[in-house]
Scaffold this motif. Structure first.
Motif, PDB file in Angstrom:
ATOM      1  N   GLU A 145      -7.562  -0.738  27.138  1.00  0.00           N
ATOM      2  CA  GLU A 145      -8.936  -0.511  27.584  1.00  0.00           C
ATOM      3  C   GLU A 145      -9.929  -1.167  26.631  1.00  0.00           C
ATOM      4  O   GLU A 145     -10.921  -1.757  27.061  1.00  0.00           O
ATOM      5  CB  GLU A 145      -9.210   0.988  27.676  1.00  0.00           C
ATOM      6  CG  GLU A 145     -10.566   1.337  28.275  1.00  0.00           C
ATOM      7  CD  GLU A 145     -10.780   2.834  28.414  1.00  0.00           C
ATOM      8  OE1 GLU A 145     -11.944   3.243  28.519  1.00  0.00           O
ATOM      9  OE2 GLU A 145      -9.784   3.578  28.423  1.00  0.00           O
ATOM     10  N   LEU A 146      -9.652  -1.087  25.333  1.00  0.00           N
ATOM     11  CA  LEU A 146     -10.538  -1.723  24.347  1.00  0.00           C
ATOM     12  C   LEU A 146     -10.475  -3.242  24.448  1.00  0.00           C
ATOM     13  O   LEU A 146     -11.487  -3.926  24.274  1.00  0.00           O
ATOM     14  CB  LEU A 146     -10.170  -1.275  22.934  1.00  0.00           C
ATOM     15  CG  LEU A 146     -10.544   0.163  22.563  1.00  0.00           C
ATOM     16  CD1 LEU A 146      -9.996   0.511  21.182  1.00  0.00           C
ATOM     17  CD2 LEU A 146     -12.053   0.374  22.606  1.00  0.00           C
ATOM     18  N   ASP A 147      -9.285  -3.795  24.725  1.00  0.00           N
ATOM     19  CA  ASP A 147      -9.150  -5.247  24.912  1.00  0.00           C
ATOM     20  C   ASP A 147     -10.005  -5.713  26.089  1.00  0.00           C
ATOM     21  O   ASP A 147     -10.651  -6.756  26.026  1.00  0.00           O
ATOM     22  CB  ASP A 147      -7.690  -5.628  25.184  1.00  0.00           C
ATOM     23  CG  ASP A 147      -6.813  -5.489  23.961  1.00  0.00           C
ATOM     24  OD1 ASP A 147      -7.273  -5.814  22.859  1.00  0.00           O
ATOM     25  OD2 ASP A 147      -5.658  -5.050  24.118  1.00  0.00           O
ATOM     26  N   ARG A 148      -9.990  -4.939  27.168  1.00  0.00           N
ATOM     27  CA  ARG A 148     -10.724  -5.330  28.362  1.00  0.00           C
ATOM     28  C   ARG A 148     -12.239  -5.159  28.178  1.00  0.00           C
ATOM     29  O   ARG A 148     -13.020  -6.003  28.610  1.00  0.00           O
ATOM     30  CB  ARG A 148     -10.254  -4.507  29.567  1.00  0.00           C
ATOM     31  CG  ARG A 148      -8.788  -4.701  29.914  1.00  0.00           C
ATOM     32  CD  ARG A 148      -8.447  -4.078  31.256  1.00  0.00           C
ATOM     33  NE  ARG A 148      -8.707  -2.647  31.290  1.00  0.00           N
ATOM     34  CZ  ARG A 148      -7.830  -1.707  30.971  1.00  0.00           C
ATOM     35  NH1 ARG A 148      -6.612  -2.061  30.563  1.00  0.00           N
ATOM     36  NH2 ARG A 148      -8.146  -0.412  31.050  1.00  0.00           N
ATOM     37  N   ASP A 149     -12.636  -4.067  27.533  1.00  0.00           N
ATOM     38  CA  ASP A 149     -14.056  -3.746  27.421  1.00  0.00           C
ATOM     39  C   ASP A 149     -14.742  -4.447  26.241  1.00  0.00           C
ATOM     40  O   ASP A 149     -15.921  -4.778  26.313  1.00  0.00           O
ATOM     41  CB  ASP A 149     -14.252  -2.236  27.289  1.00  0.00           C
ATOM     42  CG  ASP A 149     -13.860  -1.483  28.553  1.00  0.00           C
ATOM     43  OD1 ASP A 149     -13.655  -2.152  29.587  1.00  0.00           O
ATOM     44  OD2 ASP A 149     -13.751  -0.245  28.505  1.00  0.00           O
TER      45      ASP A 149
END
Length: 299
Positions: A145-149
């Motif tokens: 999720e952090l990679d995407r956001d």
């Protein structure tokens, strides 16, 4: 502004690869306008002759004789200035798009009007020790999720310039690539854009990034130069967001995390690396325990 995609191709001595690059754009199944803007950075080989052989499908932007700016950032900026369509994509002249990439990315923005940009996965191509061509993942297999956001601030190998599509209006608000940076000017741009615009990650491979082919590349830099540019990018991001009352707590948390890592020298041994990570995590916990636990959940 006319509907369609302007694909900006920064070029410097790429006659060996530029034809494949152009053909990968022309063969896309996108049914609206596509313009290919070849932005040269002073090539001395036959790159422009090859590009010009494709006729009126190509727009050539030559580097002004009095221009002192070198590298991909200046070439891309000159391409953005010339681009006439409402979506903008980029493709380095030694790389190539995969089938349907432009259609899939354009549909993502068409169907999500609130977005300013979108990006997808990338492959990489290299020649192994036996002389065989190998194509494998460049993007991380697992995108958290952090990679995407927070695709630049959290970890590397989440986004590259070949697989992003941006609404032209974004550049009109945010500005263009920072030509003072000799490395990481694309990452710096995506950080700035993400501070103002929503985006979406598309779980699809869109382009192939060639590495280790030995030609003169616009982004070749030493480790020391890269580290210096990274420090500048993160320090400027901290300064912008510190004075922004609407800054997300997680964004500032990740910027501080990056700054702490830059100040600590990672040791080469496995134990040394683990020890360094423990120091960073301890510091982050004491800065903001509540955000720290949210960070752990989203990893």
């Amino acid at each position: 502004m006319a509907e369609g995609i302007s694909v900006i191709v920064p070029v410097y001595n790429s006659e060996k690869f530029i034809s494949e690059c152009i053909l990968s754009i022309l063969s896309q199944d996108y049914n609206r306008n596509i313009e290919i803007v070849i932005s040269d950075d002073g090539s001395t080989d036959k790159s422009l002759e090859v590009a010009e052989s494709y006729g009126d499908k190509i727009i050539i932007v030559k580097k002004p004789n009095d221009c002192k700016t070198k590298g991909a950032s200046g070439a891309r900026n000159r391409g953005i200035e010339k681009a006439a369509l409402d979506y903008i994509c980029f493709l380095d002249s030694d790389d190539y798009y995969l089938p349907s990439h432009l259609r899939i990315m354009a549909e993502t923005l068409d169907n999500n009007k609130e977005l300013g940009y979108a990006f997808c996965r990338s492959m990489k191509e290299y020649t192994d020790s036996n002389g065989c061509k190998v194509i494998t993942n460049w993007t991380r297999a697992r995108m958290s999720e952090l990679d995407r956001d927070y695709h630049v601030l959290y970890r590397s190998n989440c986004i590259n310039t070949n697989v992003i599509i941006v609404k032209r209006e974004v550049f009109e608000k945010i500005g263009v690539f920072n030509t003072c940076l000799s490395n990481g000017e694309d990452s710096e741009m995506w950080i700035r854009i993400s501070e103002h615009y929503k985006h979406k990650f598309v779980n699809n491979n869109g382009a192939v990034y060639r590495i280790g082919h030995g030609i003169s590349q616009l982004t070749a830099n030493s480790i020391l130069q890269k580290k210096k540019c990274s420090e500048i990018i993160n320090a400027e991001a901290f300064a912008r967001n510190y004075i922004n009352p609407n800054c997300e707590k997680m964004r500032m948390f990740l910027i501080i995390r990056a700054l702490i890592y830059e100040k600590l020298k990672l040791r080469n041994s496995k134990i040394g690396v683990i020890y360094t990570h423990m120091i960073v995590m301890n510091k982050l916990f004491h800065i903001s325990p509540s955000v720290f636990f949210k960070f752990l959940i989203r990893i």
